[in-house]
Write a protein that holds these residues in place. Structure first.
Motif, PDB file in Angstrom:
ATOM      1  N   MET A  92     -10.510  -2.003 -93.469  1.00 18.10           N
ATOM      2  CA  MET A  92      -9.045  -1.590 -92.689  1.00 18.10           C
ATOM      3  C   MET A  92      -9.704  -1.379 -91.133  1.00 18.10           C
ATOM      4  O   MET A  92     -11.142  -1.432 -91.382  1.00 18.10           O
ATOM      5  CB  MET A  92      -8.458  -0.874 -93.148  1.00 18.10           C
ATOM      6  N   ALA A  93      -8.584  -1.535 -90.205  1.00 17.16           N
ATOM      7  CA  ALA A  93      -9.292  -1.466 -89.053  1.00 17.16           C
ATOM      8  C   ALA A  93      -9.379   0.250 -88.486  1.00 17.16           C
ATOM      9  O   ALA A  93      -8.140   1.232 -89.023  1.00 17.16           O
ATOM     10  CB  ALA A  93      -8.251  -1.576 -87.824  1.00 17.16           C
ATOM     11  N   TYR A  94     -10.587   0.991 -88.029  1.00 18.12           N
ATOM     12  CA  TYR A  94     -11.085   1.866 -87.633  1.00 18.12           C
ATOM     13  C   TYR A  94     -10.477   2.235 -85.852  1.00 18.12           C
ATOM     14  O   TYR A  94     -11.636   1.314 -85.130  1.00 18.12           O
ATOM     15  CB  TYR A  94     -11.924   2.630 -88.674  1.00 18.12           C
ATOM     16  N   ARG A  95     -10.260   2.977 -85.781  1.00 15.87           N
ATOM     17  CA  ARG A  95     -10.090   3.811 -84.310  1.00 15.87           C
ATOM     18  C   ARG A  95     -10.744   5.188 -83.825  1.00 15.87           C
ATOM     19  O   ARG A  95      -9.909   5.938 -84.774  1.00 15.87           O
ATOM     20  CB  ARG A  95      -8.439   3.613 -83.916  1.00 15.87           C
ATOM     21  N   ILE A  96     -11.859   5.025 -83.159  1.00 17.22           N
ATOM     22  CA  ILE A  96     -12.642   5.497 -83.029  1.00 17.22           C
ATOM     23  C   ILE A  96     -12.933   5.834 -81.714  1.00 17.22           C
ATOM     24  O   ILE A  96     -13.462   4.365 -80.779  1.00 17.22           O
ATOM     25  CB  ILE A  96     -14.374   6.022 -83.720  1.00 17.22           C
ATOM     26  N   LYS A  97     -13.322   7.070 -80.554  1.00 19.23           N
ATOM     27  CA  LYS A  97     -14.051   7.300 -79.487  1.00 19.23           C
ATOM     28  C   LYS A  97     -15.242   7.384 -79.559  1.00 19.23           C
ATOM     29  O   LYS A  97     -16.004   8.422 -79.833  1.00 19.23           O
ATOM     30  CB  LYS A  97     -12.797   8.173 -79.081  1.00 19.23           C
ATOM     31  N   VAL A  98     -15.565   6.086 -79.219  1.00 16.56           N
ATOM     32  CA  VAL A  98     -16.777   6.688 -78.295  1.00 16.56           C
ATOM     33  C   VAL A  98     -16.983   6.101 -77.220  1.00 16.56           C
ATOM     34  O   VAL A  98     -16.538   5.721 -76.491  1.00 16.56           O
ATOM     35  CB  VAL A  98     -17.547   5.209 -79.208  1.00 16.56           C
ATOM     36  N   ASN A  99     -18.061   7.465 -76.503  1.00 14.97           N
ATOM     37  CA  ASN A  99     -18.634   7.851 -75.252  1.00 14.97           C
ATOM     38  C   ASN A  99     -17.250   7.877 -74.300  1.00 14.97           C
ATOM     39  O   ASN A  99     -17.069   6.638 -73.113  1.00 14.97           O
ATOM     40  CB  ASN A  99     -19.286   6.343 -74.811  1.00 14.97           C
ATOM     41  N   GLY A 100     -16.375   8.112 -74.623  1.00 13.53           N
ATOM     42  CA  GLY A 100     -15.010   7.998 -73.779  1.00 13.53           C
ATOM     43  C   GLY A 100     -14.266   7.233 -73.874  1.00 13.53           C
ATOM     44  O   GLY A 100     -12.980   7.708 -73.107  1.00 13.53           O
ATOM     45  N   LYS A 101     -14.389   6.453 -74.696  1.00 14.97           N
ATOM     46  CA  LYS A 101     -13.583   4.850 -74.966  1.00 14.97           C
ATOM     47  C   LYS A 101     -12.931   5.063 -76.666  1.00 14.97           C
ATOM     48  O   LYS A 101     -13.548   4.976 -77.675  1.00 14.97           O
ATOM     49  CB  LYS A 101     -14.337   3.618 -74.876  1.00 14.97           C
ATOM     50  N   VAL A 102     -11.625   4.525 -76.724  1.00 21.40           N
ATOM     51  CA  VAL A 102     -11.171   3.865 -78.087  1.00 21.40           C
ATOM     52  C   VAL A 102     -10.984   2.766 -77.807  1.00 21.40           C
ATOM     53  O   VAL A 102     -11.632   2.201 -77.852  1.00 21.40           O
ATOM     54  CB  VAL A 102     -10.156   4.435 -78.243  1.00 21.40           C
ATOM     55  N   ARG A 103     -12.160   2.890 -79.712  1.00 23.52           N
ATOM     56  CA  ARG A 103     -12.839   1.302 -80.062  1.00 23.52           C
ATOM     57  C   ARG A 103     -12.124   1.071 -81.664  1.00 23.52           C
ATOM     58  O   ARG A 103     -11.847   2.226 -81.943  1.00 23.52           O
ATOM     59  CB  ARG A 103     -14.392   1.449 -80.011  1.00 23.52           C
ATOM     60  N   GLU A 104     -12.357   0.124 -81.585  1.00 24.48           N
ATOM     61  CA  GLU A 104     -11.607  -1.044 -82.691  1.00 24.48           C
ATOM     62  C   GLU A 104     -12.258  -1.567 -83.539  1.00 24.48           C
ATOM     63  O   GLU A 104     -13.176  -2.333 -83.093  1.00 24.48           O
ATOM     64  CB  GLU A 104      -9.888  -1.122 -83.052  1.00 24.48           C
ATOM     65  N   PRO A 147     -19.853   8.049 -93.332  1.00 22.01           N
ATOM     66  CA  PRO A 147     -19.243   6.425 -93.088  1.00 22.01           C
ATOM     67  C   PRO A 147     -18.508   6.699 -92.169  1.00 22.01           C
ATOM     68  O   PRO A 147     -17.237   7.852 -91.554  1.00 22.01           O
ATOM     69  CB  PRO A 147     -18.394   7.059 -94.995  1.00 22.01           C
ATOM     70  N   VAL A 148     -17.121   5.885 -91.532  1.00 22.70           N
ATOM     71  CA  VAL A 148     -16.682   6.164 -90.542  1.00 22.70           C
ATOM     72  C   VAL A 148     -15.439   6.086 -91.018  1.00 22.70           C
ATOM     73  O   VAL A 148     -14.800   6.697 -89.507  1.00 22.70           O
ATOM     74  CB  VAL A 148     -16.254   4.341 -89.952  1.00 22.70           C
ATOM     75  N   SER A 149     -15.145   5.684 -92.083  1.00 19.55           N
ATOM     76  CA  SER A 149     -13.514   6.719 -92.044  1.00 19.55           C
ATOM     77  C   SER A 149     -13.607   7.976 -92.067  1.00 19.55           C
ATOM     78  O   SER A 149     -12.560   8.825 -92.079  1.00 19.55           O
ATOM     79  CB  SER A 149     -13.576   6.408 -93.769  1.00 19.55           C
ATOM     80  N   ARG A 150     -15.019   8.627 -91.840  1.00 17.08           N
ATOM     81  CA  ARG A 150     -14.910  10.369 -91.899  1.00 17.08           C
ATOM     82  C   ARG A 150     -14.907  10.773 -90.602  1.00 17.08           C
ATOM     83  O   ARG A 150     -15.144  11.971 -90.115  1.00 17.08           O
ATOM     84  CB  ARG A 150     -16.630  10.928 -92.882  1.00 17.08           C
ATOM     85  N   VAL A 151     -15.661   9.948 -89.931  1.00 15.91           N
ATOM     86  CA  VAL A 151     -15.177   9.733 -88.120  1.00 15.91           C
ATOM     87  C   VAL A 151     -13.721  10.531 -87.702  1.00 15.91           C
ATOM     88  O   VAL A 151     -13.702  11.642 -87.154  1.00 15.91           O
ATOM     89  CB  VAL A 151     -15.895   8.746 -87.209  1.00 15.91           C
ATOM     90  N   LYS A 152     -12.676  10.006 -88.314  1.00 20.15           N
ATOM     91  CA  LYS A 152     -11.095  10.469 -87.347  1.00 20.15           C
ATOM     92  C   LYS A 152     -11.233  10.594 -86.164  1.00 20.15           C
ATOM     93  O   LYS A 152     -11.467   9.553 -85.302  1.00 20.15           O
ATOM     94  CB  LYS A 152     -10.848  11.246 -88.153  1.00 20.15           C
ATOM     95  N   LEU A 171     -21.019  13.897 -83.138  1.00 19.66           N
ATOM     96  CA  LEU A 171     -19.685  14.446 -83.069  1.00 19.66           C
ATOM     97  C   LEU A 171     -19.074  15.363 -82.864  1.00 19.66           C
ATOM     98  O   LEU A 171     -19.038  16.845 -83.354  1.00 19.66           O
ATOM     99  CB  LEU A 171     -19.682  14.042 -84.922  1.00 19.66           C
ATOM    100  N   ASP A 172     -18.185  15.197 -81.610  1.00 23.33           N
ATOM    101  CA  ASP A 172     -17.612  16.483 -81.107  1.00 23.33           C
ATOM    102  C   ASP A 172     -18.846  17.649 -80.562  1.00 23.33           C
ATOM    103  O   ASP A 172     -19.043  18.698 -80.747  1.00 23.33           O
ATOM    104  CB  ASP A 172     -16.865  17.379 -81.900  1.00 23.33           C
ATOM    105  N   GLY A 173     -19.897  16.513 -79.589  1.00 24.52           N
ATOM    106  CA  GLY A 173     -21.205  16.974 -79.428  1.00 24.52           C
ATOM    107  C   GLY A 173     -22.285  18.056 -80.584  1.00 24.52           C
ATOM    108  O   GLY A 173     -23.240  18.513 -80.006  1.00 24.52           O
ATOM    109  N   GLN A 174     -21.162  17.873 -81.786  1.00 21.50           N
ATOM    110  CA  GLN A 174     -22.854  18.157 -83.460  1.00 21.50           C
ATOM    111  C   GLN A 174     -23.484  16.887 -83.182  1.00 21.50           C
ATOM    112  O   GLN A 174     -23.054  15.840 -83.554  1.00 21.50           O
ATOM    113  CB  GLN A 174     -21.928  18.512 -84.585  1.00 21.50           C
ATOM    114  N   PRO A 175     -24.862  17.221 -83.356  1.00 17.43           N
ATOM    115  CA  PRO A 175     -25.875  16.209 -84.343  1.00 17.43           C
ATOM    116  C   PRO A 175     -25.559  15.222 -85.710  1.00 17.43           C
ATOM    117  O   PRO A 175     -25.934  16.610 -86.418  1.00 17.43           O
ATOM    118  CB  PRO A 175     -27.292  16.478 -83.857  1.00 17.43           C
TER     119      PRO A 175
END
Lengths: 733, 156
Positions: free
Chosen positions: B1-13, B62-67, B51-55
């Motif tokens: 499925m498609a996940y939207r995650i924010k990487v370096n300030g940009k939303v990517r899918e 898993p990508v599904s847990r990035v939220k 992730l939110d500044g934490q290493p």
């Protein structure tokens, strides 16, 4: 041929590799250069030789010929050219050279050979370009060349004060006949402005910002990601595999059996899975079931080899490596005889970048991007395996995420090429960490059964080493050999060194400071035993063994300079405060010395052994002699520090156990690389001597393991004769 | 499925399976190739991202847990004062040998100095113990962390 040619013919390169510019007759390089010259001229950039390009705007581009594996060679060799060319380092652009034997000669990273093979040559390359620029200016001004000089980036006519920038001279310089490399005047080292100054890694700004530089970062249009499953038992072959089930997995595009040959470092049998992402290919391996023919390797184990080594030690050696004097008689007449058996294990290389290669083999041509220490050998192996002409194959060198000798072999390159050829698409092959640890060319295990004889004054009068190693018949397996000149051979009148060889299916190969990294542990620990038996200080004992400064041995074997050895031992003793250190309870200092890869290194380790047997290394002092010039001091220091910490990691925790013919390891939890908390200060000193500069990737490594074990002995009285360090033996009740 | 995650300030899918590790989404799907694969088991730290500044080890995430947590990679870490200071210190100390592990080292070091402008040797051991450098550049990493932390302390 898939091993680098480590030529020792150091006098030859500058004469053999005559650089020719323009259309003068003769010289191998002209052939390779001529087309590039024409093309570049059209682009208005003058090529002064294979290494130096100067644009009309004065931009200088220098080619770095050898693979960069972290040894800093992409910075260091261009520094040497830039020095003699006389340009500002900051104005230079550096490019990785293409793989081209005709233009660059041997291109490899191995044996700490880049400096000995290239230092003089690179200086002459830079000086050649400079002399052409001077000649062009002299013609323009109609003055003798002898009246012209250079300042960084410009030729100047001293008398008239006229000056022309290199860029304005480059095109006319490139049309001039090339000078005779052997006759070029070189700078007096006192006038060096670049050599001898610290210059940081030229690609480091890209590294710290995460730009794609490594083999694993290569992406080609339309490529698929591949994994390759080989038999866990070395050299096993594929009988069958459930390919249909694998192909049904999500993202999997192809799956097929690859039939390999029997060459140890060549293509071996396996199953390739190609998918639209590496994760999907790797995941599909979970359903892969292969029926293997494990072959004759299935019965072998490290425990079996260790037992066999002890049996063999009771028989005479089958291969004589050295026989000086009458060792048996000298031992029989000795005031004291010390006898000990030493052993060290198989270990893996485990570079941080797992093996990978991207290959596009279609339409009778192959293009390959690989992190490799030996691109030319890889190209030859690929041509042979795929049945192609070398001329139809292009290999691009990428930055390597570590080498340590692992990437002297190009097994992963030929796998990627074969898989791409069979699949008909570009392929990026990437190994998992388990693939890497289970399919290495391991530093071979070895056993030494040693006897030393001392006279009444504590002088070593007899040395006997029965080395049990691996090989077929009389021929040592790769990197499993020993020469008859290993220290202290040539310094003891009665010296017998012999070997017994066990055949094996376990792939072996060169690991940083091959041979020496293991031999030093056994030999330098045993010398420490002799020193204590003689009641002498370990440093003083070694100096007495070396005797007066002189050259010993035969030129054909390489001479050993006892003066250089003494020099580093004395220096490390001074810097470490060997004679006057006050030690805490459980703390000890140990010394080790080794000569390898043309470098003389002595090291002192200060370590603490706790009541539970755990070992903390507090500090290491290093004294090295690699000749008259430290070319890039920051690089030299970090190479020496890295080698020392690498050697400590090997000694403290590394071992690959083989059982049932398989390497019993999956990941880094089963193979201990050094981590930050185990690191310690490493103080490095170089002693400059009037000798040709030599390399630094390797020779700082060998002395540290014995220095550590000798320190542990000093701290505890427990002599460790097997690596890795067994802390159980060090527990205090 | 498609996940939207924010990487370096940009939303990517990314259209991937839920169990796909963030590492491979970043490297192979979204082209952040500075993030490195070393072990696939959370043992070497080469794949460290924030992730939110934490290493975190992206190979074990898993990508599904990035939220909706913000992902920062080596390509973007220089946007923060701490990341910039660490990168500068890495260059000043000429830390890099092969360089393969350094993205992960820098991500761990950045998280450390962002939170602690006066890290002790023990703090450094604790924060960096999960990052392996096979070239063993630890001596310079330690020095560079202290330099970066000092520059941040000075800047307040």
């Amino acid at each position: 041929m898939n091993k680098p040619v480590l030529t020792d013919d150091l006098a030859a390169p500058s004469r053999r590799l005559l650089l020719k510019v323009g259309l003068a007759a003769g010289g191998g390089l002209l052939v390779g250069l001529a087309p590039a010259f024409a093309a570049a001229a059209a682009a208005d950039t003058a090529i002064l030789n294979a290494y130096v390009r100067i644009a009309p705007d004065g931009g200088v581009t220098i080619a770095a010929k050898n693979p960069e594996i972290g040894q800093g060679i992409k910075t260091m060799l261009p520094m040497v050219i830039a020095e003699e060319l006389d340009v500002d380092w900051g104005a230079v652009r550096i490019e990785q050279a293409p793989v081209d034997f005709k233009a660059y000669g041997a291109q490899f990273a191995g044996g700490s050979m880049a400096t000995p093979l290239n230092y003089d040559l690179m200086r002459r390359v830079g000086a050649a370009a400079r002399s052409l620029l001077i000649a062009a200016a002299a013609l323009r001004w109609n003055v003798p060349t002898a009246e012209c000089d250079t300042t960084p980036g410009a030729v100047r006519h001293t008398a008239s004060g006229r000056s022309l920038l290199y860029g304005a001279l480059a095109t006319s310089a490139a049309a001039l006949p090339a000078p005779d490399l052997a006759k070029l005047p070189l700078k007096n080292p006192k006038d060096f402005r670049i050599i001898g100054q610290s210059h940081h890694g030229i690609d480091s700004p890209k590294v710290v910002t995460g730009q794609p530089l490594f083999g694993i970062d290569v992406v080609r249009p339309g490529m698929l990601y591949a994994v390759f499953e080989k038999c866990p038992v070395f050299n096993g072959t594929v009988v069958s595999a459930n390919l249909d089930e694998v192909k049904a997995q999500k993202g999997v595009r192809q799956a097929f059996i690859v039939k390999g040959g029997s060459e140890p470092a060549g293509l071996r049998d396996g199953v390739a899975i190609l998918a639209d992402s590496w994760w999907r290919a790797q995941k599909a391996r979970k359903v892969l079931k292969v029926v293997w023919n494990e072959g004759e390797g299935a019965g072998q184990s490290t425990a079996g080899y260790a037992a066999r080594a002890v049996e063999l030690s009771k028989q005479p050696g089958t291969k004589s490596l050295r026989k000086d004097g009458d060792t048996d008689a000298a031992l029989a007449g000795a005031a004291k005889v010390v006898e000990a058996a030493y052993a060290y294990p198989f270990i893996a290389h485990a570079p941080m970048e797992p093996q990978n290669c991207t290959a596009d083999v279609r339409g009778g041509k192959a293009e390959i991007w690989a992190p490799t220490q030996t691109p030319q050998s890889g190209l030859a192996l690929t041509a042979k395996t795929l049945g192609m002409a070398e001329a139809d194959i292009t290999v691009h060198m990428t930055r390597c995420g570590g080498g340590f000798g692992r990437r002297l072999n190009n097994d992963y390159m030929v796998e990627a090429a074969k898989i791409s050829q069979m699949a008909g698409v570009p392929v990026k092959l990437l190994w998992s960490r388990a693939d890497d640890l289970q399919h290495d060319f391991y530093r071979p295990a070895g056993w030494h059964f040693l006897k030393g004889g001392l006279d009444a004054q504590g002088k070593v009068i007899a040395w006997r080493d029965h080395f049990v190693s691996f090989g077929d018949g009389d021929k040592f397996a790769s990197s499993a050999g020993m020469s008859g000149t290993e220290f202290p051979a040539r310094l003891v009148d009665n010296c017998l060194i012999e070997a017994s060889l066990m055949p094996t299916q376990i792939p072996t190969g060169a690991l940083r400071a091959p041979g020496s990294n293991a031999l030093s542990f056994a030999l330098q620990s045993f010398i420490d035993e002799l020193a204590h038996a003689a009641g002498q200080d370990p440093v003083a004992f070694r100096l007495a063994l070396l005797g007066e400064p002189r050259l010993v041995g035969k030129a054909a074997d390489g001479l050993f300079d006892t003066g250089r050895a003494r020099g580093v031992i004395e220096l490390v003793a001074e810097k470490s405060g060997w004679d006057k250190a006050t030690l805490a309870k459980g703390e000890g200092m140990g010394v080790g010395f080794y000569y390898s890869h043309r470098g003389y290194f002595a090291e002192v380790v200060k370590a603490t052994v706790a009541a539970d047997g755990s070992v903390t290394v507090n500090k290491v002092w290093v004294a090295g002699d690699v000749g008259s010039q430290i070319i890039n001091p920051t690089g030299a220091e970090t190479q020496a520090q890295g080698a020392v910490l690498d050697g400590l990691a090997q000694a403290l925790g590394q071992e690959i156990v083989i059982a049932g013919g398989k390497a019993q390891v999956e990941n880094f939890d089963g193979f201990a690389l050094l981590r930050m908390p185990q690191s310690c200060p490493v103080e490095v000193h170089f002693r400059l001597t009037d000798n040709a500069p030599s390399g630094l990737g390797e020779p700082a490594l060998p002395p540290v393991a014995p220095a550590l074990c000798n320190a542990i002995f000093a701290a505890t009285g427990v002599r460790l004769r097997r690596l890795p360090v067994d802390t159980e033996l060090l527990k205090r009740a | 499925m498609a996940y939207r995650i924010k990487v370096n300030g940009k939303v990517r899918e990314a259209d991937v399976e839920a169990d796909t590790p963030l590492l491979w989404v970043l490297r192979d799907t979204l082209d952040y190739r500075g993030v490195k694969f070393g072990c696939g088991a959370g043992l070497c730290g080469a794949c460290t991202v924030h992730l939110d500044g934490q290493p975190v080890r992206s190979c074990q995430t898993p990508v599904s847990r990035v939220k909706d947590r913000a992902v920062t990679t080596i390509e973007g870490v220089g946007e923060s004062a701490a990341g910039k200071a660490v990168q500068a210190a890495w260059l000043a100390h000429d830390v890099v040998q092969c360089g393969y592990c350094q993205a992960g080292q820098i991500m761990s070091a950045t998280a450390l100095v962002a939170a602690n402008h006066h890290p002790s040797d023990d703090d450094i051991d604790a924060a960096m113990g999960g990052n392996i450098c096979r070239c063993a550049t630890y001596i310079r990493i330690r020095a560079a962390i202290k330099t970066a932390a000092a520059s941040l302390a000075k800047a307040g």
